[in-house]
Design an enzyme around this catalytic site. Structure first.
Site, short mmCIF file in Angstrom:
data_model
loop_
_atom_site.label_atom_id
_atom_site.label_comp_id
_atom_site.label_asym_id
_atom_site.label_seq_id
_atom_site.Cartn_x
_atom_site.Cartn_y
_atom_site.Cartn_z
N MET A 237 -3.87 -7.18 -7.31
CA MET A 237 -3.53 -8.17 -8.05
C MET A 237 -4.40 -9.16 -8.72
O MET A 237 -4.03 -10.34 -8.79
CB MET A 237 -2.22 -8.78 -7.53
CG MET A 237 -1.13 -7.76 -7.05
SD MET A 237 -0.52 -6.84 -8.24
CE MET A 237 0.40 -7.99 -9.28
N ARG A 238 -5.65 -8.68 -8.43
CA ARG A 238 -6.72 -9.65 -9.02
C ARG A 238 -7.13 -9.22 -10.32
O ARG A 238 -7.33 -8.03 -10.68
CB ARG A 238 -7.96 -9.38 -8.02
CG ARG A 238 -7.67 -10.51 -6.95
CD ARG A 238 -7.72 -11.53 -6.59
NE ARG A 238 -7.32 -12.20 -5.34
CZ ARG A 238 -7.35 -13.45 -5.32
NH1 ARG A 238 -7.67 -14.43 -5.93
NH2 ARG A 238 -7.00 -14.06 -4.19
N ASN B 61 -5.42 2.43 -13.22
CA ASN B 61 -4.41 1.49 -12.81
C ASN B 61 -2.99 1.81 -12.90
O ASN B 61 -2.83 2.83 -13.95
CB ASN B 61 -4.55 0.05 -13.41
CG ASN B 61 -3.66 -1.04 -12.97
OD1 ASN B 61 -3.48 -1.20 -11.54
ND2 ASN B 61 -3.03 -1.65 -13.64
N ASN C 270 1.64 3.00 -2.54
CA ASN C 270 1.07 3.83 -3.37
C ASN C 270 -0.37 4.66 -3.05
O ASN C 270 -0.40 5.63 -3.37
CB ASN C 270 0.82 3.07 -4.77
CG ASN C 270 1.98 3.04 -5.83
OD1 ASN C 270 2.38 4.25 -6.39
ND2 ASN C 270 2.34 1.80 -5.66
N GLY D 177 0.81 -1.24 0.05
CA GLY D 177 0.02 -0.01 0.02
C GLY D 177 0.74 1.20 -0.06
O GLY D 177 0.46 2.54 0.44
N HIS E 91 1.03 0.58 -13.36
CA HIS E 91 1.99 -0.53 -13.38
C HIS E 91 3.28 -0.35 -13.72
O HIS E 91 3.66 0.49 -14.38
CB HIS E 91 1.22 -1.33 -14.72
CG HIS E 91 1.97 -2.61 -15.12
ND1 HIS E 91 1.70 -3.83 -14.12
CD2 HIS E 91 3.01 -2.85 -15.82
CE1 HIS E 91 2.06 -4.79 -14.66
NE2 HIS E 91 3.21 -4.48 -15.69
C1 GAR Z 1 3.23 -1.11 -7.46
O1 GAR Z 1 4.57 -1.31 -8.02
C2 GAR Z 1 2.31 -1.40 -8.71
O2 GAR Z 1 2.76 -0.59 -9.65
C3 GAR Z 1 2.18 -2.85 -8.70
O3 GAR Z 1 2.20 -3.22 -7.41
C4 GAR Z 1 3.05 -2.57 -6.82
C5 GAR Z 1 2.41 -2.37 -5.53
O4 GAR Z 1 2.87 -1.78 -4.44
N1 GAR Z 1 1.00 -3.23 -9.66
C6 GAR Z 1 1.14 -4.13 -10.53
O5 GAR Z 1 1.99 -4.84 -10.77
C7 GAR Z 1 -0.34 -4.38 -11.16
N2 GAR Z 1 -0.23 -5.18 -12.26
P1 GAR Z 1 2.41 -0.98 -3.20
O6 GAR Z 1 1.41 -2.13 -2.69
O7 GAR Z 1 3.44 -0.81 -2.27
O8 GAR Z 1 1.58 0.18 -3.55
#
Ligand code: GAR
Length: 198
Positions: free
Chosen positions: A89-90, A106, A14, A12, A108
């Site tokens: 991630m779902r 989203n 982000n 979390g 990525h």
């Molecule tokens: C982030 O790097 C985000 O871009 C990625 O998961 C991480 C979550 O980090 N998302 C993906 O890969 C989506 N396909 P966080 O939980 O510390 O924000």
């Protein structure tokens, strides 16, 4: 005030970066709730510590259909303007995506369409790319796919470790997401429909 719901599966960071920019007044929005498919996600604790309401939709236990039904009810009841995926991630069903079409965003950690899916940073690093980056996009029915709102590229240095690449990518994410959302919420963003649908 723009009402957002943040969906996450992991740490979390982000979500936390968005909350910080809302607190400082740089991003005019309210995180109405933070939610996860993973009841033990660290991000839910971070959200609660920030005074944000948390919700749990246990996909593994209850299945996607029941969870998405509950999510949709909450999103509509809370009059959410934007569904913000931040490490969620779902894979959302086509029915859910079309119900909230054009309202799901989203982030990525790669330059899409390269390296969709899990562990994108590691995938890119292992591949040996010289340039990678971050993408913010609207969500369509496909995984890590949809109209691109913003991208930022960085060079991968010779001899760079995956850890240092990860930390540089996260630094970009924590800035690019709130800046892009601010432009989106202000109607200042343009995106291209030129992309191939194949
Ligand atoms: C982030 O790097 C985000 O871009 C990625 O998961 C991480 C979550 O980090 N998302 C993906 O890969 C989506 N396909 P966080 O939980 O510390 O924000």
């Amino acid at each position: 005030m723009t009402r957002i719901a943040v969906f996450l599966s992991g740490h979390g960071t982000n979500m936390e970066a968005l909350a910080e920019k809302i607190r400082s007044g740089d991003l005019e929005a309210e995180i109405v709730f933070a939610a996860s498919d993973n009841p033990d996600a660290g991000g839910l604790e971070r959200a609660a510590a920030l005074g944000i309401e948390t919700k749990r939709y246990p996909f593994q236990l209850n299945g996607r259909t029941a969870c998405e039904e509950e999510m949709a009810r909450d999103i509509e009841k809370e009059r959410i303007d934007w569904i913000v995926l931040a490490g969620f991630m779902r894979i959302l069903s086509p029915e859910f995506v079309s119900r909230f079409s054009g309202k799901i965003v989203n982030i990525h950690p790669s330059l899409l369409p390269a390296f969709p899916g899990k562990d994108a940073i590691v995938q890119a690093w292992r591949y040996g790319v010289k340039v990678t980056g971050v993408t913010v996009h609207l969500v369509d029915e496909r995984v890590d796919h949809g109209p691109i709102l913003a991208q930022e590229a960085i060079p991968v240095e010779t001899g760079e470790t995956v850890e240092s690449l990860e930390s540089r990518i996260h630094e970009i994410e924590h800035r690019l997401y709130w800046q892009t959302l601010r432009n989106l919420f202000n109607g200042k963003i343009q995106f291209s429909e030129r992309r191939s649908r194949s």
